[in-house]
Design an enzyme around this catalytic site. Structure first.
Site, mmCIF file in Angstrom:
data_model
loop_
_atom_site.group_PDB
_atom_site.id
_atom_site.type_symbol
_atom_site.label_atom_id
_atom_site.label_comp_id
_atom_site.label_asym_id
_atom_site.label_seq_id
_atom_site.Cartn_x
_atom_site.Cartn_y
_atom_site.Cartn_z
ATOM 1 N N LYS A 295 5.090 4.754 -2.586
ATOM 2 C CA LYS A 295 5.615 6.099 -2.795
ATOM 3 C C LYS A 295 6.968 6.219 -2.091
ATOM 4 O O LYS A 295 7.161 5.644 -1.011
ATOM 5 C CB LYS A 295 4.599 7.103 -2.247
ATOM 6 C CG LYS A 295 4.923 8.567 -2.443
ATOM 7 C CD LYS A 295 3.743 9.392 -1.933
ATOM 8 C CE LYS A 295 4.031 10.859 -1.879
ATOM 9 N NZ LYS A 295 2.868 11.615 -1.335
ATOM 10 N N SER B 130 1.427 15.271 -3.880
ATOM 11 C CA SER B 130 2.780 14.825 -4.081
ATOM 12 C C SER B 130 2.857 13.367 -4.550
ATOM 13 O O SER B 130 3.940 12.887 -4.877
ATOM 14 C CB SER B 130 3.564 14.987 -2.770
ATOM 15 O OG SER B 130 3.038 14.169 -1.731
ATOM 16 N N SER C 250 -2.335 15.383 -0.923
ATOM 17 C CA SER C 250 -1.466 14.644 -1.831
ATOM 18 C C SER C 250 -1.962 13.280 -2.279
ATOM 19 O O SER C 250 -1.328 12.646 -3.120
ATOM 20 C CB SER C 250 -0.076 14.501 -1.214
ATOM 21 O OG SER C 250 0.516 15.762 -1.057
#
Length: 472
Positions: A81, A156, A180
């Site tokens: 990420k 996220s 997330s």
């Protein structure tokens, strides 16, 4: 754009295998890491126009641990990420407020991630600084849900979730500061374990905060991939303050007492969500577990305090971006959500000491849940994945904040208290979108969560995107 279902599964080196199966093929020399990487890169290119999950690809080929380190998942392609540093690659945090330069060092967690043997092909997109529950942007195109491209993949870690759900890779990095890992798992029909705080190498951003909300992990399509990752990560680094996890390989052999929560004190769950949780409870009872009603001791005051702390994080980003991120950081380019949270905190900053005191006390209330229960079963989210635009940072701040509070009504408790929680696929909604269910346990008890997850997966394997009908 057209509302469609998108995936890249096909007859290539990756096939329909999970990460554990691919690692076994590499070990048996039936396929090479290079072949797997090439197949994943081709799949990523295939879905990019529809889903937009990638921040950027690694230059010069996959990034791996130093030669000889091996790792249980050696050769399996994956992605990080875009809020974790990997030397030589920029870290943009999903923001256009600064121009990221290549990182000079590799974060401790990224080293642990590589230490499992995974090969990093690039980085995945997230909403600005991971503050939103949908991977949408003020100006750039959003990340879309592979199950229905008109809808959100969550956030996220939305870019990672889209890649895994669409079959580009079997496993990808995610992290969780308010849900997330678990939110995109629920939206995309995946497995997402947020471990106990301290289980993995501390996250660079989270450990700077007065209360560390952030833990790293992965998103996968199978429980055994999640279990294999955590076992491999533990071989790289184990926190002696927590009980060892080891490799969990299947369901447990004893009944557990499960507390059932269907509604949050903040929101009444919609019908598909309620149905998924209640059916999961029925399945667990049929396996011999005891399911009893439970009540979460976290209400409106907890939500207000968490929201203010969320604003505190936005305030820190806006005021320290030039120092911590880039001298050219421009707070004026932050999106509407980050700016609104910052302003909201600034108006009430005098409340900060009381907010921190109450949030720290929440850990004791969380521990109290497990005096009478082994596990708490609840929704991940109060309603099914919203359409793109519903949680856009361009929505008026007060309305967006209220929508987020009604949607993300369960997951922040585990971040504030540090307790582990796992999101698992429940029954799909009538519109074909996944619905997630959530299991929480006491600190250090990830094993019981994984054992229950194995049992649920064996009882009724998760729906596969490649088996579902095309179209909405």
């Amino acid at each position: 754009m057209a509302d469609e279902r998108v995936h890249a599964f096909g007859d290539d080196a990756l096939g329909e295998h999970d990460a554990v199966a691919l690692a076994a093929l590499v070990k048996a020399r039936e396929v090479s890491p290079a072949e797997l990487a090439a197949a994943a890169e081709a799949r990523a290119e295939q879905v990019d126009a529809a889903l937009a999950p990638l921040a950027f690809a690694a230059r010069g080929g996959p990034r791996t641990a130093p030669a000889g380190d091996g790792g249980a998942l050696y050769g399996v392609p994956s992605y990080l990420k875009d809020n974790v540093d990997l030397r030589g690659m920029p870290t943009t945090h999903g923001s256009s407020a600064f121009r990221a330069k290549p990182a000079r060092r590799t974060a401790g967690f990224a080293e642990q991630f590589l230490g499992t043997g995974l090969a990093v092909l690039g980085k995945t997109r997230l909403p600005e600084f991971g503050l939103n529950a949908s991977t949408e942007f003020a100006e750039a195109r959003p990340v879309r849900n592979p199950w229905r491209t008109s809808h959100s993949p969550g956030a996220s870690s939305g870019g990672s979730a889209a890649l895994v759900a669409a079959g580009v890779v079997p496993i990808a990095h995610a992290n969780d500061g308010g849900g997330s890992i678990r939110i995109p798992a629920a939206c995309c029909g995946l497995v997402g374990l947020k471990p106990t705080r301290g289980r993995l190498v501390p996250n660079d951003q989270g450990r700077r905060l007065p209360i560390d909300l952030v833990t790293d992990g992965v998103l996968t399509r199978s429980v055994r991939d999640t279990a294999a990752f955590f076992a491999a990560a533990e071989r790289h680094h184990r926190n002696p303050a927590l009980p060892p996890l080891g490799l969990v390989e299947g369901p447990g052999d004893r009944p557990v007492r499960i507390g059932l929560v269907v509604d949050s004190p903040l929101a009444v769950s919609d019908e598909p969500t309620r149905r998924a949780v209640e059916r999961t409870a029925e399945r667990l009872e049929a396996m011999g577990h005891e399911v009893v009603p439970a009540t979460l001791p976290f209400g409106e005051e907890f939500s207000r305090d968490f929201t203010m702390y969320w604003g505190y994080i936005a305030f820190l980003i806006a005021t320290s971006g030039k120092l911590l991120l880039d001298p050219g950081f421009q707070a004026g380019k932050l999106d509407g959500l980050t700016t609104g949270l910052r302003r909201s905190f600034h108006r009430e900053f005098h409340r900060t000491p009381g907010v921190l005191r109450r949030l720290r006390r929440a850990e004791a209330a969380y521990a109290g849940l497990f005096r009478d229960h082994d596990v708490i079963l609840s929704p991940v989210l109060a309603h099914t994945p919203p359409p793109i635009g519903h949680l856009s940072p361009n929505v008026a701040f007060d309305e967006l904040l209220e929508r987020l509070r009604r949607y993300v009504a369960f997951t922040p408790v585990n971040n504030v208290t540090g307790g582990p929680g796992i999101a698992l696929p429940g029954a799909a909604a009538g519109d074909g979108l996944p619905v997630g269910v959530h299991l929480s346990a006491a600190h250090g008890r990830e094993r019981v969560l994984l054992e229950l997850a194995f049992a649920l997966e064996a009882d009724r394997p998760w729906q596969r995107i490649q088996d579902a009908a095309t179209g909405a």
